[in-house]
Design an enzyme around this catalytic site. Structure first.
Site, mmCIF file in Angstrom:
data_model
loop_
_atom_site.group_PDB
_atom_site.id
_atom_site.type_symbol
_atom_site.label_atom_id
_atom_site.label_comp_id
_atom_site.label_asym_id
_atom_site.label_seq_id
_atom_site.Cartn_x
_atom_site.Cartn_y
_atom_site.Cartn_z
ATOM 1 N N LYS A 134 -5.099 -37.876 3.968
ATOM 2 C CA LYS A 134 -6.291 -37.349 4.913
ATOM 3 C C LYS A 134 -6.858 -39.134 5.240
ATOM 4 O O LYS A 134 -6.638 -39.314 6.217
ATOM 5 C CB LYS A 134 -7.569 -36.695 4.161
ATOM 6 C CG LYS A 134 -8.601 -36.682 5.476
ATOM 7 C CD LYS A 134 -10.028 -36.182 5.157
ATOM 8 C CE LYS A 134 -10.491 -36.788 4.301
ATOM 9 N NZ LYS A 134 -12.138 -36.059 3.960
ATOM 10 N N ASP A 152 -10.639 -33.298 8.097
ATOM 11 C CA ASP A 152 -11.669 -33.263 7.227
ATOM 12 C C ASP A 152 -12.177 -31.573 7.590
ATOM 13 O O ASP A 152 -11.811 -30.972 8.220
ATOM 14 C CB ASP A 152 -12.830 -34.161 7.687
ATOM 15 C CG ASP A 152 -13.248 -34.101 8.731
ATOM 16 O OD1 ASP A 152 -13.331 -32.821 9.950
ATOM 17 O OD2 ASP A 152 -14.016 -34.368 9.346
#
Ligand code: SF4
Length: 222
Positions: A134, A152
């Protein structure tokens, strides 16, 4: 939700391949200011900001980095102070011991293997301690080197509600989204979902009556 109800809702809104473009267009119109909220002036500052943003708010990170980046300007600077001093400087961002350790580890790798520069390839970025997929995706996208889609908590929830994925695991969700979202929208797509997730499609109370996507969303309650 009952299984047949879900199937009916999916039929009502149509296939995801036909919905993805209007979803992106409407979100872009609804949230024209949807960009990264972290403040940074260099690739190094970008990397550190994103590393610090785990489990805290962007507002807190910006408050901390305003002073932090005056004190630590180069990777060497993070290694030149005692660990306890860096920990104290990162304290307001939470989990500061782990973050200090990771930031120092990342700086060490940058110096030893990348001449002190932040790399752009995902496979290099994820080699830095504390940098997961991420974080790597955020850093790469902000540098114009998008190679994946940031997933997310908001991206995950909204992708599921919009029927773009049935997966729960972020890596599998990312794979589904990369097949669906046009390549040129990979960078802005997560920002649009994040802003929509904060303002409208809130985790506990989605505001479907105010949502610009209601007729395109199988989870709409209106
Ligand atoms: S219609 Fe409701 S569930 Fe669907 S995206 Fe909008 S707020 Fe979320």
């Amino acid at each position: 939700m009952h299984r047949s109800y879900v199937a009916e809702a999916r039929r009502r809104v149509g296939p995801k391949r036909e919905r993805i473009r209007p979803v992106i267009e409407r979100l872009a119109a609804a949230h024209p200011e949807a960009v990264i909220a972290l403040r940074f002036r260099s690739e190094l500052e970008l990397l550190v900001s994103v590393m610090l943003s785990a489990q805290t708010t962007d507002v807190t990170v910006n408050r901390v980095t305003e002073r932090l980046f005056q004190k630590y300007r180069r990777p060497e600077d993070y290694l030149a102070v005692p660990l306890e001093e860096l920990e104290a400087d990162l304290r307001p961002t939470g989990t500061f011991r782990q973050k200090a350790k990771n930031v120092r580890g990342a700086m060490r790798v940058l110096l030893e293997e990348y001449d002190g520069e932040v790399p752009t390839r995902l496979e290099d970025l994820v080699r830095l301690p504390g940098v997961g997929r991420k974080t790597a995706n955020v850093v790469a996208a902000e540098r114009g080197a998008t190679q994946g889609i940031v997933v997310d908590t908001h991206v995950r929830r909204l992708s599921q509600r919009l029927g773009f994925t049935r997966q729960d695991d972020p890596v599998k969700i990312e794979r589904d989204l990369m097949r669906l979202v046009p390549r040129e929208d990979w960078a802005r797509f997560p920002h649009l979902l994040i802003w929509h997730g904060r303002r409208v499609c809130i985790a506990r109370f989605p505001r479907c009556e105010e949502c610009a996507l209601a007729d395109l969303c199988p989870s709409s309650r209106v």
